[in-house]
Design a protein around this motif. Structure first.
Motif, PDB file in Angstrom:
ATOM      1  N   ALA A 215      25.943  41.533  29.518  1.00 55.56           N
ATOM      2  CA  ALA A 215      27.268  40.970  29.768  1.00 55.56           C
ATOM      3  C   ALA A 215      28.343  41.880  29.189  1.00 55.56           C
ATOM      4  CB  ALA A 215      27.362  39.581  29.164  1.00 55.56           C
ATOM      5  N   GLN A 216      28.056  42.332  28.024  1.00 55.78           N
ATOM      6  CA  GLN A 216      29.025  43.208  27.362  1.00 55.78           C
ATOM      7  C   GLN A 216      29.270  44.456  28.198  1.00 55.78           C
ATOM      8  OE1 GLN A 216      30.602  42.580  24.491  1.00 55.78           O
ATOM      9  NE2 GLN A 216      31.746  44.431  24.887  1.00 55.78           N
ATOM     10  N   GLU A 217      28.172  44.968  28.655  1.00 61.41           N
ATOM     11  CA  GLU A 217      28.259  46.183  29.448  1.00 61.41           C
ATOM     12  C   GLU A 217      29.124  45.947  30.674  1.00 61.41           C
ATOM     13  OE1 GLU A 217      24.831  48.770  31.587  1.00 61.41           O
ATOM     14  OE2 GLU A 217      24.316  47.608  29.795  1.00 61.41           O
ATOM     15  N   ARG A 218      28.880  44.816  31.295  1.00 61.92           N
ATOM     16  CA  ARG A 218      29.608  44.518  32.500  1.00 61.92           C
ATOM     17  C   ARG A 218      31.092  44.387  32.216  1.00 61.92           C
ATOM     18  NH1 ARG A 218      26.559  40.145  35.862  1.00 61.92           N
ATOM     19  NH2 ARG A 218      25.708  40.032  33.789  1.00 61.92           N
ATOM     20  N   GLN A 219      31.336  43.714  31.143  1.00 63.43           N
ATOM     21  CA  GLN A 219      32.731  43.515  30.795  1.00 63.43           C
ATOM     22  C   GLN A 219      33.418  44.855  30.509  1.00 63.43           C
ATOM     23  OE1 GLN A 219      33.461  39.831  29.377  1.00 63.43           O
ATOM     24  NE2 GLN A 219      35.130  40.358  30.721  1.00 63.43           N
ATOM     25  N   ASP A 220      32.693  45.690  29.795  1.00 61.31           N
ATOM     26  CA  ASP A 220      33.255  47.004  29.504  1.00 61.31           C
ATOM     27  C   ASP A 220      33.600  47.729  30.783  1.00 61.31           C
ATOM     28  OD1 ASP A 220      32.952  46.481  26.940  1.00 61.31           O
ATOM     29  OD2 ASP A 220      31.198  47.766  26.610  1.00 61.31           O
ATOM     30  N   LYS A 221      32.683  47.633  31.680  1.00 56.62           N
ATOM     31  CA  LYS A 221      32.895  48.325  32.932  1.00 56.62           C
ATOM     32  C   LYS A 221      34.124  47.777  33.639  1.00 56.62           C
ATOM     33  CE  LYS A 221      28.969  49.346  34.700  1.00 56.62           C
ATOM     34  NZ  LYS A 221      27.760  49.022  35.465  1.00 56.62           N
ATOM     35  N   GLU A 222      34.224  46.498  33.550  1.00 58.23           N
ATOM     36  CA  GLU A 222      35.356  45.840  34.179  1.00 58.23           C
ATOM     37  C   GLU A 222      36.673  46.337  33.608  1.00 58.23           C
ATOM     38  OE1 GLU A 222      35.901  41.422  34.068  1.00 58.23           O
ATOM     39  OE2 GLU A 222      33.828  41.676  34.726  1.00 58.23           O
ATOM     40  N   VAL A 223      36.714  46.293  32.296  1.00 63.84           N
ATOM     41  CA  VAL A 223      37.934  46.723  31.637  1.00 63.84           C
ATOM     42  C   VAL A 223      38.232  48.165  31.999  1.00 63.84           C
ATOM     43  CG1 VAL A 223      39.001  47.147  29.423  1.00 63.84           C
ATOM     44  CG2 VAL A 223      37.595  45.136  29.757  1.00 63.84           C
ATOM     45  N   PHE A 224      37.181  48.908  32.023  1.00 64.02           N
ATOM     46  CA  PHE A 224      37.320  50.305  32.352  1.00 64.02           C
ATOM     47  C   PHE A 224      37.896  50.474  33.742  1.00 64.02           C
ATOM     48  CE2 PHE A 224      35.286  53.935  34.395  1.00 64.02           C
ATOM     49  CZ  PHE A 224      35.755  54.949  33.596  1.00 64.02           C
ATOM     50  N   GLN A 225      37.335  49.711  34.657  1.00 62.70           N
ATOM     51  CA  GLN A 225      37.829  49.792  36.018  1.00 62.70           C
ATOM     52  C   GLN A 225      39.298  49.429  36.075  1.00 62.70           C
ATOM     53  OE1 GLN A 225      35.193  47.254  38.092  1.00 62.70           O
ATOM     54  NE2 GLN A 225      34.051  48.931  39.011  1.00 62.70           N
ATOM     55  N   GLN A 226      39.591  48.361  35.392  1.00 61.06           N
ATOM     56  CA  GLN A 226      40.973  47.903  35.383  1.00 61.06           C
ATOM     57  C   GLN A 226      41.900  48.989  34.886  1.00 61.06           C
ATOM     58  OE1 GLN A 226      42.616  45.233  36.233  1.00 61.06           O
ATOM     59  NE2 GLN A 226      40.871  44.161  37.129  1.00 61.06           N
ATOM     60  N   ASN A 227      41.500  49.552  33.799  1.00 57.48           N
ATOM     61  CA  ASN A 227      42.373  50.546  33.202  1.00 57.48           C
ATOM     62  C   ASN A 227      42.591  51.726  34.126  1.00 57.48           C
ATOM     63  OD1 ASN A 227      42.726  49.082  30.953  1.00 57.48           O
ATOM     64  ND2 ASN A 227      41.133  50.122  29.773  1.00 57.48           N
ATOM     65  N   MET A 228      41.503  52.174  34.669  1.00 54.85           N
ATOM     66  CA  MET A 228      41.638  53.328  35.523  1.00 54.85           C
ATOM     67  C   MET A 228      42.503  53.012  36.719  1.00 54.85           C
ATOM     68  SD  MET A 228      40.198  55.386  33.790  1.00 54.85           S
ATOM     69  CE  MET A 228      40.547  56.773  34.854  1.00 54.85           C
ATOM     70  N   LYS A 229      42.311  51.836  37.223  1.00 56.16           N
ATOM     71  CA  LYS A 229      43.072  51.464  38.392  1.00 56.16           C
ATOM     72  C   LYS A 229      44.551  51.375  38.067  1.00 56.16           C
ATOM     73  CE  LYS A 229      40.530  48.876  40.530  1.00 56.16           C
ATOM     74  NZ  LYS A 229      39.858  47.599  40.680  1.00 56.16           N
ATOM     75  N   ARG A 230      44.770  50.771  36.946  1.00 63.03           N
ATOM     76  CA  ARG A 230      46.164  50.626  36.556  1.00 63.03           C
ATOM     77  C   ARG A 230      46.807  51.987  36.390  1.00 63.03           C
ATOM     78  NH1 ARG A 230      45.817  47.691  31.734  1.00 63.03           N
ATOM     79  NH2 ARG A 230      44.691  46.138  32.921  1.00 63.03           N
ATOM     80  N   ARG A 231      46.039  52.848  35.820  1.00 66.29           N
ATOM     81  CA  ARG A 231      46.569  54.179  35.602  1.00 66.29           C
ATOM     82  C   ARG A 231      46.956  54.817  36.920  1.00 66.29           C
ATOM     83  NH1 ARG A 231      42.484  56.363  31.603  1.00 66.29           N
ATOM     84  NH2 ARG A 231      43.140  54.803  30.100  1.00 66.29           N
ATOM     85  N   LEU A 232      46.056  54.703  37.839  1.00 65.90           N
ATOM     86  CA  LEU A 232      46.328  55.306  39.128  1.00 65.90           C
ATOM     87  C   LEU A 232      47.531  54.648  39.773  1.00 65.90           C
ATOM     88  CD1 LEU A 232      43.394  56.115  41.508  1.00 65.90           C
ATOM     89  CD2 LEU A 232      45.331  57.478  40.790  1.00 65.90           C
TER      90      LEU A 232
END
Lengths: 963, 196
Positions: free
Chosen positions: A694-711
């Motif tokens: 679960a943690q891993e998934r969440q991390d990935k999620e946050v990561f995705q979010q961040n990258m997307k936001r950045r873009l």
């Protein structure tokens, strides 16, 4: 009676003294507990089926539990004695039946495994302590520290227990401790290096070991004859030869432990280390032959026996190697079919390798050789077949086991030395042995090297020879072999044991301590690590082919010729047979390097927090000039990103119908927009599949979010697409980076031809894991977790002759931005001179691969770019002349235009166009796209904030793009 | 076949060749022997077909290019000295102090630079001193297995060129080529032991 079954099982369990022991357990089953018989519990618990498990080493106690519920660990080695009579119940004759104990101390039940675990724990803790001080470990090899620790611990045990316990037992050593180390070294052996130096390695291993054994044995015998060894050492020539054979072999464990910390150059390392591995066959044969000769008595040895001895050398070595290769083949073949049971892949590797070891041991072949060859042979195919995660698991488990075994070996060596009852000291023998092994090793190395250098392309120089002589460490193999001697047959065993211990300690401690300063002092070439580059990989292959060809021309069938032959064979047959279809492609070496570089770039892109996006110019992280990313983070992230993205891309690539595309777009939107709540509980507890944490998934999620936001922020705030060409490469003048380029564009200088071959759009290819034959699998939900996506940076092939103007096409942040008045440059824009063919390039840094998790944003921006790019084809006139606010109306049209039918003059390669289309469509309905407006004025970069102005999106028009 | 027996005297200008290539007498004899074995009709020179007859070269992905390198400047035949001159590139480099060498003498054929140049020319088909993306792609197509798609190949080619390209002209010049191989032990990897 009450339906009792009992059976006895034999466990093979390492006992506290590391002696494999058979523990006998009896298991009996009672449907009803004894409670009722005792009448103590009342009727209520009668049918509860209380199961009591009691095991004792002496096998008297019965264990009550259903046979079916036997723990998986129980390996019934001996036959199951079923329905054993049940009179031997614990509470049988006259004894007061025990009540229900609340607490029971059952040390004996767990003693054996507990002690094993404790020793390993102690060793590991000791390692941690050693490494607390970097100064100590940089000076003293770990093996020395462990041996010393073993001495101390052994002393304590001796003082407390009054007898030496927990010694290194040969059985444990050969069956449990040695295999992991050898497997680890064989599996991770740099095979190319190994085979490049195979001649030298074999020479040192075979000739060198024979030489050492005979000279040392004979010289010791001479010493004995000369009276320097006390006469109480009762040994004849054969005994000394036997001793020479076991003391002469360089020990892989010791060599590995010391040389791994020394970091000499690879050639030197592989020669010493390879020798230590391969000489096992010779040692085994010599030892066995001498041992049987000693047992027969020298008088009974006949000439035929000598011949047999020589023959057995070949049988043992070649047989061992053959066993290893057979198991390597089996292993590779098995892993080909593990696609749906990924979880057992690492297990298979260990099991089959261990089976190879045991099989060779069983047939009294060289087990070390077998495991080495197994690891060496299977690696290529296994690595290709198993998943990323399995690969990591194999790697770490192997390293852990090997390190654990090594630690325990050295510690137990130290402990064993304390037991003086095994000893018998003779100074003459000890000193003589020490001197002889050093002297003859050096002499042997010099002689062999002299011969070898006649044939070697790169001769081994004197310094190499010194290190090789000095690096001939003896270790636990010698110790275990000497312990195995039969005292009745070899009366001088105790002396030999003492001498061996001294030799081992001397080589490991003294030589281990001094070899590092020696290497430094002699300025031995150290190994240097550099990252692979595509160029190196490619050119290396070229060189190989060139050399093979030149050997053909010269008509000499040398090493290169045969390697070439082997590679052809491997490619044609072996790889086809042993690798999955999909893996087979991946394993092309050049492609492999490319793939890894790409992933590393993606990772570093992420690590840098997206700075690459804004960086000027193309500086690849993987390029030599650039600092490397931390390797660990690369590998870690690599795994994460490998699996996460498959979904997205598959959606994009496979979805065909409009409705599906709509769904996909919505899916993306939702995926992007919704933050999933933190999950506390994991629902799945499958044993067979590792569900994502679960943690891993969440991390990935946050990561995705961040990258997307950045873009997105980068997109919406700047709306600058082409301020920076990713790597502007002015052809002639060699002007540096985009700044200059833009300046020129601003000044309206006639743009010059640009070598834009390198500009590229990015294609995201979804590689379907299996080919046709496994088509049926595609319906499965299980997804391949390691090879979802290949990023292909695709360059457009045409050269843009005059593309400087490309810098002028920009997106303005909003329609309200006041458009700049047309400049003279604008009037001279190539596309305004109106020629027919128009090529629009969506370029990015070719090699700047977007991390998988960023693909959403990436796709969006691509589509927005494409929508921008399209107008010049059909509506360029309006586009360039229109003030931005009028483009509100035009934008959708452009999008429509693109999505419905891409203009034929697009220079996209077909696949790119296709991909682009689907991308633009999938994101066409994302509202925010609407506000992206092209802005034609050049001067707009003035109002772009410098930090983000440097996007790497550019749209280039070639010179022909005129209106 | 007495006339075919190997004698130094048979080799035309043996001393000159040895001076130029640095081959030992024995190697030269060996090569001459091979040369005549390849020269089917005792023509005194080799043509392309002579080299193409070597079976293993046919399966070598770079075989044709290597054959071509024996025929520089569009020649259709190569005599013994030309044959040896090409092979001299693969003579192992002797341990030799570069300062000791006469600077006026031309660099020996087996120097690092010349070895690299030989390899470079295999890439550089149009002889413009640069490996263009297209040329890189062609080599890759030869070397990489069929399983890699054309697109992937192209991207590899792009990447390879970019990696080595320093001045931004989208092609790899010889200087860039040598730089990309800076860390590789070319002397070792481009030498064949028997060609002493």
């Amino acid at each position: 009676m009450l339906g009792r079954w009992s059976g006895s099982f034999f466990w093979l369990v390492p006992s506290p003294s590391f002696r494999p022991q058979f523990l006998q357990f009896e298991i009996s089953v009672e449907a009803f507990p004894s409670l009722r018989e005792n009448g103590g519990g009342g009727g209520g618990s009668g049918d509860a089926g209380l199961v009591v498990l009691r095991c004792r080493e002496d096998g008297e106690t019965a264990c009550r539990m259903p046979r079916a519920a036997l723990p998986l660990l129980v390996l019934p080695l001996a036959g199951v004695v079923a329905a054993e009579e049940t009179t031997q119940e614990p509470g049988a004759p006259g004894e007061h039946p025990p009540g229900l104990a609340l607490f029971r101390w059952q040390w004996h039940e767990v003693e054996a495994p507990y002690l094993v675990a404790l020793w390993i724990l102690v060793a590991s803790l000791a390692k941690i302590v050693f490494h607390l001080s970097r100064k100590v470990t940089s000076l003293v090899p770990e093996s020395c520290l462990l041996i010393l620790l073993g001495l101390v611990l052994g002393g304590i045990v001796l003082a407390v227990a009054k007898k030496a316990e927990y010694q290194l037992e040969p059985g444990t050593f050969f069956l449990f401790l040695l295999p992991p180390i050898v497997l680890d070294s064989g599996y991770f052996m740099p095979s190319r290096l190994f085979f490049d130096n195979l001649g030298a390695i074999l020479t040192y291993a075979v000739v060198g070991t024979l030489w050492n054994a005979f000279t040392t044995g004979a010289a010791l015998w001479g010493l004995r004859q000369a009276g320097f060894v006390a006469s109480r050492v009762q040994a004849g020539l054969l005994d000394f030869l036997l001793f020479g054979s076991l003391i002469s072999a360089v020990d892989p464990v010791a060599v590995l432990a010391v040389f791994e910390e020394v970091h000499v150059n690879e050639t030197l390392f592989i020669i010493v280390f390879g020798e230590s591995l391969l000489n096992d066959a010779v040692t085994v044969v010599l030892y066995k032959v001498c041992n049987s000769f000693v047992e027969m008595g020298s008088a009974n040895v006949q000439a035929a026996d000598y011949l047999k001895g020589v023959a057995s050398l070949f049988v043992v070595s070649l047989g061992g190697a053959a066993v290893g290769l057979v198991f390597a083949f089996l292993l590779a073949l098995t892993t080909r079919f593990t696609k749906r049971v990924r979880i057992i892949e690492p297990l298979l590797v260990f099991l089959l390798a261990y089976a190879a070891y045991l099989t060779a041991e069983m047939a009294s072949l060289s087990a070390i050789l077998a495991v080495t060859m197994c690891g060496l042979g299977c690696k290529k195919y296994v690595e290709a077949n198993i998943s990323h995660k399995s690969r990591t698991a194999v790697k770490y488990t192997m390293k852990t086991l090997a390190s654990c075994a090594e630690t325990v070996i050295f510690m137990l060596l130290g402990i064993s030395a304390v037991d003086s009852s095994k000893w018998a000291w003779d100074s003459g023998l000890v000193l003589g042995t020490l001197i002889f092994i050093l002297f003859f090793r050096a002499l042997g190395v010099v002689l062999q090297t002299w011969v070898l250098n006649q044939f070697r392309l790169v001769p081994l120089d004197k310094i190499d020879q010194v290190v090789m002589s000095y690096g001939g460490l003896r270790g636990a193999v010698a110790f275990a072999l000497v312990i195995l001697l039969d005292r009745t047959k070899v009366p001088a065993k105790d002396y030999f044991v003492a001498t061996t211990i001294v030799v081992v300690f001397f080589t490991v401690i003294v030589q281990g301590l001094t070899i590092k300063p020696l290497v430094k002092w002699l300025k031995v070439k150290r190994s240097e690590h550099h990252k692979p580059t595509l160029n190196q990989e490619l050119h290396e292959h070229t060189f190989d082919h060139i050399l093979a060809a030149v050997e053909d021309v010269v008509g000499h069938h040398g090493y290169h010729y045969w390697r070439d032959r082997w590679e052809q064979f491997d490619k044609k047959y072996l790889s086809q047979l042993l690798m999955r279809r999909s893996a087979y492609r991946i394993r092309d070496q050049i492609w492999d390097v490319y793939y890894r570089l790409n992933i590393r770039d993606a990772i570093s892109f992420v690590d840098q927090g997206g700075h690459v996006l804004s960086s000027t110019g193309l500086t690849l992280p993987s390029m030599p000039s650039r600092n490397s990313v931390a390797e660990t983070s690369v590998t870690n992230l690599l795994r994460e990103s490998g699996s996460g993205a498959c979904l997205d891309l598959q959606v994009i690539d496979t979805v065909r119908s409009g409705r599906d595309r709509e769904d996909a777009a919505m899916h993306h939107l939702l995926c992007g927009g919704l933050y999933k709540p933190r999950r506390r509980y994991k629902a799945s507890c499958s044993r067979h599949f590792i569900s994502e944490d679960a943690q891993e998934r969440q991390d990935k999620e946050v990561f995705q979010q961040n990258m997307k936001r950045r873009l997105e922020s980068f997109k919406s705030t700047k709306h600058n697409i082409c301020f920076t060409k990713s790597k502007p490469r002015p052809h002639k003048a060699g002007r540096k980076k985009d700044g200059v380029a833009n300046a020129e564009a601003i000044n309206g200088k006639p743009p010059r031809d640009l070598g834009f071959q390198d500009t590229a759009a990015v294609i995201l290819n979804v590689e379907s894991e299996e080919e046709e034959e496994e088509e049926s699998d595609s319906s499965e939900t299980e997804k391949e977790d390691d090879e979802g996506i290949i990023f292909v940076a695709r360059a457009t092939s045409e050269v843009l002759q005059e593309g400087k103007v490309s810098g002028s096409l920009e997106l303005c942040p909003s329609p309200r931005v006041i458009p700049p008045s047309p400049t003279c440059a604008e009037k001279e824009l190539p596309w305004k001179s109106g020629q027919g063919d128009l090529a629009v390039y969506v370029s990015s840094e070719t090699t700047k691969i977007v991390p998988v998790d960023m693909q959403m944003g990436w796709n969006q921006s691509i589509s927005s770019l494409e929508s921008l790019a399209s107008p010049p084809c059909t509506q360029a006139t309006t586009l360039t002349r229109l003030p931005p606010r009028q483009q509100d109306a035009e934008e959708p049209q452009a999008l429509l235009d693109l999505s419905s039918d891409p203009h034929p003059s697009f220079a996209f390669p077909p696949s790119l166009a296709k991909a682009g289309r689907s991308r633009s469509e999938s994101s066409a309905d994302i509202p925010q796209q609407q506000e992206l407006q092209p802005l034609m004025g050049h001067k707009d970069h003035t109002h772009l904030s410098p930090g983000t102005a440097t996007s790497h999106w550019c749209i280039h028009f070639n010179r022909g793009a005129r209106l | 076949m007495g006339a075919r027996s190997s004698h130094a005297a048979v080799i035309p200008d043996a001393d000159g060749i040895r001076r130029e290539t640095g081959f030992s007498q024995a190697s030269l004899l060996r090569l001459h022997h091979r040369f005549r074995a390849l020269d089917g009709n005792n023509k005194g020179y080799l043509s392309r077909t002579d080299l193409q007859q070597i079976g293993a070269l046919a399966v070598n992905p770079l075989g044709d290019r290597i054959i071509d390198s024996f025929f520089p400047d569009g020649n259709q035949r190569v005599d013994f000295s030309g044959f040896v001159r090409i092979l001299a590139h693969f003579r192992p480099v002797e341990e030799e102090d570069p300062a000791m060498r006469d600077p006026k003498q031309p660099e020996p054929l087996n120097s690092r630079m010349n070895k690299l140049r030989f390899a470079f020319q295999l890439y550089d088909l149009d002889r413009d001193g640069k490996i263009s993306r297209h040329e890189m792609l062609q080599v890759l197509r030869l070397m990489v297995g069929v399983q890699v798609t054309e697109e992937q190949l192209e991207s590899i080619a792009d990447r390879t060129v970019q990696e080595a390209d320093e001045d931004g002209d989208g092609a790899v010049s010889f200087l860039e080529f040598t730089k990309s191989l800076e860390k590789m032990n070319v002397e070792q990897k481009m030498s064949i032991r028997i060609l002493k």
